[in-house]
Enzyme design. Structure first.
Site, PDB file in Angstrom:
ATOM      1  CB  CYS A 235      42.252  41.372  34.198  1.00  0.00           C
ATOM      2  SG  CYS A 235      43.068  42.455  33.018  1.00  0.00           S
TER       3      CYS A 235
ATOM      4  CB  CYS B  80      45.989  41.203  33.404  1.00  0.00           C
ATOM      5  SG  CYS B  80      44.952  42.602  33.766  1.00  0.00           S
ATOM      6  CG  ASP B  81      45.922  37.355  34.364  1.00  0.00           C
ATOM      7  OD1 ASP B  81      47.060  37.826  34.536  1.00  0.00           O
ATOM      8  OD2 ASP B  81      44.996  37.504  35.169  1.00  0.00           O
TER       9      ASP B  81
END
Ligand code: NDP
Length: 312
Positions: free
Chosen positions: A134, A137-138
């Protein structure tokens, strides 16, 4: 045991849309959020193709709006994951990871799909230490660093473009000699000077002391000119598709070889009376927020007709 008229499992566009329709039809829907509250759109950036948002909308904002709309019509939203199903006879029984089992006259399966990994040992070894599925997300952890994204579809192109806004360099590892993504996504990637597309490349492993420092790649695998070499990277992102979350329902509903639930024609009917499937868990073809929402709507209408027809 608690008795529910309309049980919805999953909280993506399919689940919430089913809840909006079921709520407005007075079915007192209960919705369990599942593995990823809000579904896959909560980990995406801008959604530009959901009708009604001419300027686009952030994925998490869209899901928050859908949630509020479902709540407005009385949906009881709970946070637990379905871990066991018994669809032998009505009322159907579903057990959740909080230990609760409920019985339901109708069940709408809207459990979506989960990101796939390549299956390399190193993906596990470096989980949370440079491996991610993701970018949204990261990606933040890779500002001014070098990353690789695996895949050639829309997700891979979207992730690569997003990461190029943060990282100094993005390699896109594509196993085929072409991208499968839509034209517009391809152009965004190919026109971005920070992204280098490496066609006919496969990742074979990762290396690094305390986190990912590089990836072992093979170019033109299996060909006479096959070539192995290493690319120095700090982050390794998977974007190679998804697996439908249908496991616990498989003894009862039909699925294809990947696990997508097969419904009857264009309807959400599974063949089990009162059990419907909506969204990505039953859609290997379109997998869009808007098609998921539409199938959630159909599932709720079918549930309402089923309850009415059976005087439930
Ligand atoms: P896709 O199935 O479309 O693409 C998966 C990609 O990963 C393919 O290029 C595939 O290669 C590659 N791949 C699969 N397995 C491996 C492997 N083991 N090793 C290397 N590469 C592998 O999945 P997406 O998640 O990209 O997209 C899913 C759906 O969602 C699509 O319908 C897409 O259009 C849609 N989508 C739309 C977006 C938007 O419109 N904004 C954004 C994201 C997704 P190969 O081509 O060789 O099979």
């Amino acid at each position: 045991m608690e008795h529910i008229r309309c049980l919805i499992i999953g909280s993506g566009p399919a689940g919430y849309t089913a809840a909006i329709y079921a709520g407005r039809a007075n079915l007192s829907p209960v919705l369990y959020e599942g593995i990823q509250p809000g579904g896959q759109l909560t980990i995406t950036t801008e959604v530009e193709n959901f009708p009604g948002y001419p300027e686009g909308v952030a994925g998490p904002d869209l899901m928050e709006d859908l949630r509020k709309q479902a709540e407005r019509f009385g949906t009881d939203i709970r946070s637990a994951i379905a871990v066991k199903a018994d669809l032998d006879e009505r009322p159907y029984k579903i057990t959740f990871d909080d230990g609760n089992t409920v019985e339901a006259d109708t069940v709408i399966i809207a459990t979506g799909a989960t990101a796939k990994y390549l299956g390399l040992e190193d993906e596990k070894k470096y989980a949370g230490m440079g491996v991610s599925a993701c970018a949204t997300c990261d990606g933040f952890f890779y500002r001014k660093k070098t990353v690789a994204v695996v895949g050639g579809g829309d997700t891979a192109c979207e992730e690569a473009s997003y990461l190029a806004g943060l990282a100094s360099k993005v390699y896109l590892l594509v196993r085929k000699p072409f991208l499968r993504a839509s034209k517009i996504m391809q152009e965004r990637v190919l026109d971005n000077p920070k992204i280098e597309v490496l066609f006919e490349h496969n990742a074979e492993g990762l290396y690094g002391e305390n986190g990912v420092e590089g990836v072992h790649v093979v170019k033109r695998k299996g060909e006479a000119d096959e070539q192995h070499y290493d690319l120095a990277i700090d982050g390794f992102f998977l974007a190679i598709g998804h697996k439908p979350n249908s496991e616990i329902f498989k003894p009862w509903v039909k699925t294809d070889e990947t696990g997508y639930i097969i419904t009857e024609g264009a309807s959400p009917c599974t063949g089990i009376p009162g059990v419907f499937a909506a969204g990505d868990v039953a859609d290997p073809h379109y997998r869009q927020a808007i098609t998921a929402a539409a199938s959630g709507c159909k599932a709720a209408i079918e549930a309402e007709r089923y309850l009415l027809g059976n005087k439930l």
